[in-house]
Write a protein that holds these residues in place. Structure first.
Motif, mmCIF file in Angstrom:
data_model
loop_
_atom_site.group_PDB
_atom_site.id
_atom_site.type_symbol
_atom_site.label_atom_id
_atom_site.label_comp_id
_atom_site.label_asym_id
_atom_site.label_seq_id
_atom_site.Cartn_x
_atom_site.Cartn_y
_atom_site.Cartn_z
ATOM 1 N N ASN A 1 -5.034 -9.703 11.351
ATOM 2 C CA ASN A 1 -4.475 -9.922 10.015
ATOM 3 C C ASN A 1 -4.691 -8.695 9.126
ATOM 4 O OD1 ASN A 1 -5.472 -11.014 7.025
ATOM 5 N ND2 ASN A 1 -3.480 -11.779 7.681
ATOM 6 N N LEU A 2 -5.879 -8.101 9.201
ATOM 7 C CA LEU A 2 -6.157 -6.924 8.356
ATOM 8 C C LEU A 2 -5.256 -5.748 8.756
ATOM 9 C CD1 LEU A 2 -10.064 -6.829 7.930
ATOM 10 C CD2 LEU A 2 -8.354 -7.612 6.310
ATOM 11 N N LYS A 3 -5.073 -5.582 10.058
ATOM 12 C CA LYS A 3 -4.245 -4.485 10.561
ATOM 13 C C LYS A 3 -2.798 -4.656 10.086
ATOM 14 C CE LYS A 3 -3.625 -2.016 14.836
ATOM 15 N NZ LYS A 3 -3.472 -2.181 16.252
ATOM 16 N N HIS A 4 -2.331 -5.895 10.205
ATOM 17 C CA HIS A 4 -0.964 -6.246 9.803
ATOM 18 C C HIS A 4 -0.783 -5.990 8.292
ATOM 19 C CE1 HIS A 4 2.684 -8.655 9.612
ATOM 20 N NE2 HIS A 4 2.145 -9.437 8.691
ATOM 21 N N ARG A 5 -1.770 -6.437 7.489
ATOM 22 C CA ARG A 5 -1.650 -6.256 6.037
ATOM 23 C C ARG A 5 -1.726 -4.781 5.633
ATOM 24 N NH1 ARG A 5 -5.054 -9.454 2.240
ATOM 25 N NH2 ARG A 5 -6.571 -9.948 3.830
ATOM 26 N N ASP A 6 -2.604 -4.013 6.295
ATOM 27 C CA ASP A 6 -2.701 -2.569 6.001
ATOM 28 C C ASP A 6 -1.347 -1.912 6.203
ATOM 29 O OD1 ASP A 6 -5.388 -2.790 5.574
ATOM 30 O OD2 ASP A 6 -6.010 -1.692 7.368
ATOM 31 N N LEU A 7 -0.709 -2.276 7.315
ATOM 32 C CA LEU A 7 0.574 -1.659 7.658
ATOM 33 C C LEU A 7 1.614 -1.975 6.581
ATOM 34 C CD1 LEU A 7 2.203 -0.071 9.832
ATOM 35 C CD2 LEU A 7 2.906 -2.285 10.722
ATOM 36 N N ILE A 8 1.737 -3.254 6.226
ATOM 37 C CA ILE A 8 2.751 -3.631 5.233
ATOM 38 C C ILE A 8 2.396 -3.041 3.864
ATOM 39 C CG2 ILE A 8 3.886 -5.568 4.053
ATOM 40 C CD1 ILE A 8 3.490 -7.205 6.523
ATOM 41 N N ASP A 9 1.114 -3.136 3.479
ATOM 42 C CA ASP A 9 0.706 -2.657 2.150
ATOM 43 C C ASP A 9 0.941 -1.153 1.978
ATOM 44 O OD1 ASP A 9 -0.097 -5.244 1.613
ATOM 45 O OD2 ASP A 9 -2.243 -4.856 1.815
ATOM 46 N N THR A 10 0.749 -0.386 3.066
ATOM 47 C CA THR A 10 0.855 1.073 2.925
ATOM 48 C C THR A 10 2.285 1.583 3.131
ATOM 49 O OG1 THR A 10 0.192 1.304 5.234
ATOM 50 C CG2 THR A 10 -1.532 1.630 3.592
ATOM 51 N N THR A 11 3.138 0.758 3.726
ATOM 52 C CA THR A 11 4.478 1.278 4.052
ATOM 53 C C THR A 11 5.601 0.637 3.228
ATOM 54 O OG1 THR A 11 4.672 -0.316 5.857
ATOM 55 C CG2 THR A 11 3.877 1.877 6.448
ATOM 56 N N ARG A 12 5.270 -0.340 2.372
ATOM 57 C CA ARG A 12 6.361 -0.988 1.625
ATOM 58 C C ARG A 12 6.978 0.020 0.645
ATOM 59 N NH1 ARG A 12 1.989 -4.421 -1.088
ATOM 60 N NH2 ARG A 12 1.284 -2.995 -2.693
ATOM 61 N N LYS A 13 8.241 -0.267 0.253
ATOM 62 C CA LYS A 13 8.973 0.686 -0.598
ATOM 63 C C LYS A 13 8.435 0.707 -2.029
ATOM 64 C CE LYS A 13 13.437 0.956 1.653
ATOM 65 N NZ LYS A 13 13.994 -0.349 2.093
ATOM 66 N N ILE A 14 8.107 -0.491 -2.544
ATOM 67 C CA ILE A 14 7.697 -0.557 -3.960
ATOM 68 C C ILE A 14 6.187 -0.722 -4.067
ATOM 69 C CG2 ILE A 14 8.244 -1.668 -6.180
ATOM 70 C CD1 ILE A 14 10.391 -3.225 -4.347
ATOM 71 N N GLY A 15 5.572 0.157 -4.870
ATOM 72 C CA GLY A 15 4.137 0.054 -5.139
ATOM 73 C C GLY A 15 3.272 0.030 -3.896
ATOM 74 N N PRO A 16 3.518 0.935 -2.928
ATOM 75 C CA PRO A 16 2.670 0.896 -1.723
ATOM 76 C C PRO A 16 1.219 1.270 -2.047
ATOM 77 C CG PRO A 16 3.961 2.905 -1.753
ATOM 78 C CD PRO A 16 4.443 2.077 -2.920
ATOM 79 N N LEU A 17 0.329 0.851 -1.172
ATOM 80 C CA LEU A 17 -1.066 1.231 -1.323
ATOM 81 C C LEU A 17 -1.193 2.711 -0.998
ATOM 82 C CD1 LEU A 17 -4.155 0.859 -1.522
ATOM 83 C CD2 LEU A 17 -4.112 0.067 0.843
ATOM 84 N N VAL A 18 -1.497 3.479 -2.021
ATOM 85 C CA VAL A 18 -1.676 4.917 -1.823
ATOM 86 C C VAL A 18 -2.722 5.375 -2.835
ATOM 87 C CG1 VAL A 18 0.385 5.314 -3.264
ATOM 88 C CG2 VAL A 18 -0.465 7.159 -1.910
ATOM 89 N N GLN A 19 -3.513 6.326 -2.420
ATOM 90 C CA GLN A 19 -4.574 6.797 -3.309
ATOM 91 C C GLN A 19 -3.981 7.622 -4.441
ATOM 92 O OE1 GLN A 19 -7.600 9.026 -1.144
ATOM 93 N NE2 GLN A 19 -8.001 10.127 -3.047
ATOM 94 N N ALA A 20 -4.281 7.283 -5.687
ATOM 95 C CA ALA A 20 -3.810 8.102 -6.812
ATOM 96 C C ALA A 20 -4.466 9.476 -6.706
ATOM 97 C CB ALA A 20 -4.201 7.432 -8.137
ATOM 98 N N THR A 21 -3.741 10.521 -7.083
ATOM 99 C CA THR A 21 -4.286 11.873 -6.896
ATOM 100 C C THR A 21 -5.576 12.073 -7.700
ATOM 101 O OG1 THR A 21 -2.749 12.572 -8.597
ATOM 102 C CG2 THR A 21 -2.122 13.051 -6.318
ATOM 103 N N ASP A 22 -5.700 11.350 -8.815
ATOM 104 C CA ASP A 22 -6.897 11.517 -9.651
ATOM 105 C C ASP A 22 -7.924 10.399 -9.445
ATOM 106 O OD1 ASP A 22 -5.119 9.716 -10.725
ATOM 107 O OD2 ASP A 22 -5.347 10.375 -12.799
ATOM 108 N N ALA A 23 -7.818 9.674 -8.320
ATOM 109 C CA ALA A 23 -8.803 8.612 -8.058
ATOM 110 C C ALA A 23 -10.038 9.183 -7.360
ATOM 111 C CB ALA A 23 -8.171 7.531 -7.173
#
Ligand code: DC
Length: 244
Positions: free
Chosen positions: A185-207
């Protein structure tokens, strides 16, 4: 609810099950800030979708129906009647326990990738946090919801540690949990969260990145608090609020 213009917004983003909410809760308590668990909001919409046939028995999501209903899904944070702990109400029903189930976890990333859902929840989160003095945890807080947040943290931990932590958490409530299913489940969610078109999980440059694989909760909290003080020092407008 008390808001203060001279309190900052703290954005905590990162992968599933890496301790974001625990940290966000501890910081908000210590600083007397409001805690907003944005993942719970996506889980609340998923709960509504399952209860109302928007997700059918084969797991298919009826996007048109969701679009028609999204504005009528009322999400409110409050207290659980039984024990006073934090609760999420979905159209007045306490869904706090239900939203943590593996069934919800299995659908939530698909629901969270849908445009109308993100538009609606981002808008609600921006209203909830508009006056500062808030700690929000999620995936897109520092990039989309509050790109000007005074402090942005990006939390990470190894996949194995995350799976084990989620297993321990669920096991405490239900003895029928399967570590392999949680890993998947975690692997599946990581994949969807990081690759979706809108608001993907990505580190902000200033984080600021915190890898907590080898940190306990106290160590992580102390580290985050030190970053909070630094962020305060860099922002003279809020210096008067930093005597915690
Ligand atoms: O933090 P969590 O595991 O409770 O989040 C549940 C899901 O919601 C997660 O798979 C991704 C999604 N989510 C999101 O897309 N954006 C957020 N700001 C918070 C959560």
């Amino acid at each position: 609810m008390e808001h203060s213009q001279n309190k900052i917004t703290i954005a905590i983003d990162g992968y599933s099950s890496c301790g974001k909410s625990t940290l966000a809760k501890a910081l908000s308590k210590h600083l007397n800030y409001i805690f907003i668990d944005t993942g719970a909001m996506y889980r609340g919409v998923t709960y509504f979708a399952l209860k109302n046939g928007i997700i059918d028995s084969e797991g298919k999501i009826n996007q048109e129906q969701l679009e028609n209903e999204i504005e009528h899904i009322e999400l409110n944070f409050g207290e659980q009647e039984a024990n006073g702990s934090r609760a999420l109400f979905v159209n007045g029903v306490d869904a706090s326990e239900a939203i943590r189930s593996l069934e919800i976890s299995n659908y939530v990333s698909e629901i969270a990738a849908i445009e109308c859902v993100r538009t609606q929840l981002v808008k609600q989160q921006q209203v909830l946090g508009e006056n500062g003095g808030v700690v929000l945890d999620g995936r897109d807080i520092g990039t989309v919801v509050f790109p000007n947040a005074g402090l942005k943290l990006f939390i990470t931990a190894s996949p194995e540690i995350r799976a084990q932590r989620r297993y321990n958490e669920l096991k405490a409530k239900d003895s029928n949990v399967d570590l392999e299913a949680i890993r998947a489940n975690l692997k599946h969610r990581d994949l969807i969260d990081t690759t979706r078109k809108i608001g993907p999980l990505v580190q902000a440059t200033d984080a600021i990145v915190i890898d907590n694989s080898d940190l306990n909760q106290e160590e992580q909290f102390e580290l985050a608090l030190s970053y909070f003080y630094k962020a305060c020092q860099q922002n003279s407008n809020i210096a008067s609020d930093c005597n915690y």
